[in-house]
Write a protein that holds these residues in place. Structure first.
Motif, mmCIF file in Angstrom:
data_model
loop_
_atom_site.group_PDB
_atom_site.id
_atom_site.type_symbol
_atom_site.label_atom_id
_atom_site.label_comp_id
_atom_site.label_asym_id
_atom_site.label_seq_id
_atom_site.Cartn_x
_atom_site.Cartn_y
_atom_site.Cartn_z
ATOM 1 N N SER A 59 0.859 -1.186 0.000
ATOM 2 C CA SER A 59 0.000 0.000 0.000
ATOM 3 C C SER A 59 0.891 1.230 0.000
ATOM 4 C CB SER A 59 -0.918 0.004 1.225
ATOM 5 O OG SER A 59 -0.152 -0.111 2.421
ATOM 6 N N SER A 60 0.318 2.365 -0.314
ATOM 7 C CA SER A 60 1.107 3.593 -0.310
ATOM 8 C C SER A 60 1.580 3.910 1.106
ATOM 9 C CB SER A 60 0.277 4.763 -0.848
ATOM 10 O OG SER A 60 -0.089 4.522 -2.199
ATOM 11 N N PRO A 61 2.755 4.511 1.253
ATOM 12 C CA PRO A 61 3.244 4.860 2.589
ATOM 13 C C PRO A 61 2.252 5.754 3.332
ATOM 14 C CG PRO A 61 4.985 5.116 0.962
ATOM 15 C CD PRO A 61 3.726 4.869 0.195
ATOM 16 N N ILE A 72 6.454 7.303 9.264
ATOM 17 C CA ILE A 72 6.092 6.691 7.981
ATOM 18 C C ILE A 72 5.832 5.214 8.208
ATOM 19 C CG2 ILE A 72 6.775 6.235 5.593
ATOM 20 C CD1 ILE A 72 8.670 8.870 7.507
ATOM 21 N N LYS A 73 4.580 4.788 7.993
ATOM 22 C CA LYS A 73 4.227 3.373 8.124
ATOM 23 C C LYS A 73 4.268 2.715 6.747
ATOM 24 C CE LYS A 73 1.185 3.835 12.160
ATOM 25 N NZ LYS A 73 -0.207 3.614 12.693
ATOM 26 N N ALA A 83 5.690 -7.719 5.311
ATOM 27 C CA ALA A 83 6.311 -7.204 6.528
ATOM 28 C C ALA A 83 5.878 -5.761 6.737
ATOM 29 C CB ALA A 83 7.832 -7.288 6.430
ATOM 30 N N ASN A 84 5.682 -5.402 8.003
ATOM 31 C CA ASN A 84 5.382 -4.026 8.364
ATOM 32 C C ASN A 84 6.669 -3.318 8.751
ATOM 33 O OD1 ASN A 84 2.524 -4.279 8.085
ATOM 34 N ND2 ASN A 84 2.458 -5.315 10.070
ATOM 35 N N SER A 85 6.641 -2.007 8.637
ATOM 36 C CA SER A 85 7.817 -1.230 9.015
ATOM 37 C C SER A 85 7.392 0.159 9.429
ATOM 38 C CB SER A 85 8.811 -1.155 7.853
ATOM 39 O OG SER A 85 9.995 -0.514 8.252
ATOM 40 N N PHE A 97 6.375 7.676 -3.601
ATOM 41 C CA PHE A 97 6.083 6.249 -3.745
ATOM 42 C C PHE A 97 4.596 5.973 -3.571
ATOM 43 C CE2 PHE A 97 10.596 6.108 -2.588
ATOM 44 C CZ PHE A 97 11.081 5.200 -3.526
ATOM 45 N N LYS A 98 4.130 4.925 -4.272
ATOM 46 C CA LYS A 98 2.732 4.519 -4.157
ATOM 47 C C LYS A 98 2.646 2.999 -4.162
ATOM 48 C CE LYS A 98 2.017 4.880 -9.176
ATOM 49 N NZ LYS A 98 3.443 5.075 -9.453
#
Length: 222
Positions: A59-61, A72-73, A83-85, A97-98
């Motif tokens: 998904s988009s940030p 920023i997720k 993975a999540n960050s 970014f998208k």
């Protein structure tokens, strides 16, 4: 000639012992980062040091600029694992970014509640992707490694000749004598500088470092 560098950069380099343009390319990398081949998967990086990954954004940030620093997720995938960050600061880097875009980054992969997460992700600039990248030690709150790297790239285009002249004048010998004593098959000081600051492979890193040590040893004997 200093005007080709970023404003105030040379004054900041004095904090790491570099006081002139002639000396700039003699500031050697403290290490090298290999961004030629990303890790094969997220899971292959679990519980290891920071790794280089090429991942796709699920998904988009999600950027929260109300917090300080900005949060920023990210949700990223290698095609098999998601993975999540969470990243802090540098929101401008992520705004373009998208969902669906690929990103090149480094980070440490860990499990949180059984799910992989990437800690402290750092975007790798396009100019560094697919390369062995010199890492220059900076000075906290004065000049960081990225700013040094940006200006070193300019210096390699503009200042190889004045650096060569400076080394010859400082040692009081000819370039041919210096290169001959450096060994490693180089034909000029510029070739040595290229191997140190713009290496094409690990062999050039090894040869460039060896030549640099030989020149330092030669200087001590003069």
């Amino acid at each position: 000639m200093e005007e080709v560098l970023s404003k105030g950069f040379m004054s900041k380099m004095a904090a790491v012992g570099i006081n002139s343009l002639e000396e700039l390319l003699l500031y050697l990398p403290s290490k090298y980062l290999d961004y030629r081949t990303p890790a094969v998967s997220i899971h292959s990086c679990l519980d290891k040091d920071k790794k280089y990954l090429k991942l796709r954004l699920v998904s988009s940030p999600e950027i929260n600029e109300r917090s300080s620093p900005a949060q920023i997720k990210l949700r990223l995938t290698d095609g098999m694992t998601v993975a999540n960050s969470m990243s802090f600061g540098g929101a401008f880097q992520w705004k373009s970014f998208k969902a669906g875009d690929y990103v090149h980054l480094t980070g440490k992969v860990e499990l949180y509640n059984g799910n992989p997460q990437i800690k402290s992700p750092e975007l790798i600039p396009l100019r560094e992707q697919g390369r062995i990248v010199p890492y220059y030690k900076g000075k906290e709150k004065v000049v960081n490694h990225q700013k040094i790297a940006e200006n070193m790239a300019i210096a390699m285009r503009e200042f190889c000749d004045i650096t060569t002249n400076y080394v010859c004048e400082t040692l009081g010998v000819s370039e041919a004598d210096i290169v001959n004593n450096a060994g490693e098959g180089f034909k000029s000081i510029k070739e040595i500088l290229m191997a140190i600051h713009r290496p094409r492979n690990i062999d050039e890193v090894t040869r460039g470092r060896a030549a640099s040590r030989s020149i330092n040893a030669y200087q001590a004997l003069l």
